[in-house]
Structures are given as C-alpha cells and as structure tokens.
Design a protein around this motif. Structure first.
Motif, PDB file in Angstrom:
ATOM      1  N   SER A 148       0.829  -1.087   0.071  1.00  0.00           N
ATOM      2  CA  SER A 148       0.079  -0.121   0.036  1.00  0.00           C
ATOM      3  C   SER A 148       0.794   1.035   0.012  1.00  0.00           C
ATOM      4  N   LEU A 205       0.138   3.766  -2.753  1.00  0.00           N
ATOM      5  CA  LEU A 205      -0.718   4.766  -2.324  1.00  0.00           C
ATOM      6  C   LEU A 205       0.182   5.999  -1.801  1.00  0.00           C
ATOM      7  N   ALA A 251      -1.636   5.262   2.474  1.00  0.00           N
ATOM      8  CA  ALA A 251      -1.713   3.887   3.031  1.00  0.00           C
ATOM      9  C   ALA A 251      -2.198   4.075   4.602  1.00  0.00           C
ATOM     10  N   ARG A 258      -4.831   6.155   5.655  1.00  0.00           N
ATOM     11  CA  ARG A 258      -5.942   6.265   5.473  1.00  0.00           C
ATOM     12  C   ARG A 258      -6.621   4.692   5.104  1.00  0.00           C
ATOM     13  N   GLU A 259      -5.913   3.887   4.447  1.00  0.00           N
ATOM     14  CA  GLU A 259      -6.322   2.272   4.436  1.00  0.00           C
ATOM     15  C   GLU A 259      -6.307   1.752   5.825  1.00  0.00           C
ATOM     16  N   ASP A 276      -9.199   3.226   7.695  1.00  0.00           N
ATOM     17  CA  ASP A 276     -10.531   2.552   7.390  1.00  0.00           C
ATOM     18  C   ASP A 276     -10.858   0.943   7.884  1.00  0.00           C
ATOM     19  N   GLU A 277      -9.759   0.321   8.143  1.00  0.00           N
ATOM     20  CA  GLU A 277      -9.765  -1.112   8.493  1.00  0.00           C
ATOM     21  C   GLU A 277      -9.725  -1.134  10.109  1.00  0.00           C
TER      22      GLU A 277
END
Length: 227
Positions: free
Chosen positions: A103, A107, A112, A114-115, A118-119
């Motif tokens: 990521s 990204l 990365a 923000r990913e 989100d998780e």
C-alpha cells in the motif's frame, strides 16, 4: 479534547532539549541507508527470483498429482507437497509485504495510513500535510508506527475515536496518534511501544508518549530527513 491534548504535548516538546551528538546522528543515518538498500535488494530478490520459482514448483506438483490415481501410494505425499508449496507462497507474499507494505508503494504514506484507518474498528480521522514525496525510510517507519499505534488503540484503549496527524515540518516527519480512551499506556506491559521505540531510534527519531490515567493518549514520533 483530542486537539487540546495534542497542543499540550506540542508545548511540552517545544520546551524539551532537542540537542543530539552529530557524529552519532550521522552514523545512524548511514546505518539506516545501508538497511534500506539491503531491504530493497531482498525485496527485489524475493519478488523477481524466489516467488516465480516457487509458483512454478507448485504448478509442477499440481500437474504431477493429476497424473497419479487417488488410490496410489504417491497421492497423499503429492497432496501434502502441493499444500506446502501453496502455503509457502502465502508466507512469501507476507514477508514481501512486511519488508515494505504494498500500500505504501501504491498509495504513498497518506493513502496507506487512510487504508489502515478504514480497517480500524475504532473510527479514525487522518490529517496529512505532506506536500512532497517522502524518503522511503521515513515512510516505512511512519507506516509501522501508525499500524502498531492503531492496533494498540483497538486492543487496549477502550476508545471511541482516534486521530492521526502526519506533518512535513520541513526538516522531518512528525506522526501523532491521539485517542480518547482510558489512557495509562505503559510500555512495560507489553503493548508494543518498546519495539516501536527501537524502530524509531534506528531511524534516528524519537518517540514521546503522554497517557495519563483516564486519557487521552498522545503518541508522537519525530523522524528527521537526514543527519
């Protein structure tokens, strides 16, 4: 409340002594550069050499198994070998991702992180002030800092929300992770903070923690661009 906590930590940091021995700093920078070069070599070798050969091995075992009757004495060992080859492929991909998460490559640090947000089972707001590309060493260290910190928030903090702030200060990268949980974070209790501190120190950075009982908790990491 989280913003107030971040401000308090910032005021405390401004009053602290940031003096460092320049020769030690330069030595650490060389160590990090050497580590990054070796990391990229290992990642490239795993991806370009080992992974295709292991994929081909699994394919050959699978084809061999198709030619063997189910009641053959060789059927079970071939099945086991095929499963082991597939398991090794999964492990190899995990190792490659652990060296430098994909990521980050795809990204960048802000994307990365923000990913990761989100998780997270805890709602996380990400604020990024990163107007230029970052050195790989700083990106990788910062990513794992945020990953571990958000993991701690989810596991231990009993928080309802958290914030991640990424800031290019001009001379380095600052990462702050704040949560409104119960506080009282203690590295001695195996929360992963000791390992994070070691990782940050290897990048010639510093890790600071404010976590009074009752919270909030603020984890701040400062990573310089160079010695």
């Amino acid at each position: 409340m989280l913003a107030a906590a971040q401000g308090a930590v910032a005021r405390w940091l401004l009053s602290s002594d940031g003096t460092a021995l320049s020769e030690v700093t330069r030595s650490r920078a060389r160590l990090v550069d050497t580590y990054e070069a070796e990391r990229r070599r290992i990642e490239r070798d795993l991806h370009d050499a080992a992974q295709p050969r292991l994929t081909n091995l699994g394919l050959q075992i699978g084809l061999a198994r198709l030619d063997v009757p189910d009641d053959s004495p060789a059927a079970r060992p071939l099945d086991a070998a095929h499963e082991q080859a597939k398991g090794l492929m999964v492990l190899l991909r995990q190792i490659v991702r652990g060296i430098r998460p994909q990521s980050l490559v795809d990204l960048g640090l802000a994307g990365a992180v923000r990913e990761l947000a989100d998780e997270s089972p805890v709602p996380v707001e990400v604020r990024a002030e990163l107007p230029r590309p970052l050195p790989e060493a700083a990106e990788t260290t910062a990513y794992f800092v945020v990953s571990e910190a958000l993991g701690n928030v989810a596991r231990h903090a009993a928080a309802t929300r958290a914030e991640v702030q990424l800031t290019d200060t001009g001379t380095g990268l600052t990462v702050e992770v704040t949560d409104d949980g119960r506080g009282d974070a203690d590295p001695a209790r195996g929360s992963g903070l000791t390992g994070l501190a070691d990782r940050v120190a290897a990048a010639d950075g510093r890790l600071l923690l404010s976590s009074p009982p009752g919270g909030p908790t603020v984890l701040r990491v400062e990573l310089p661009w160079s010695a």
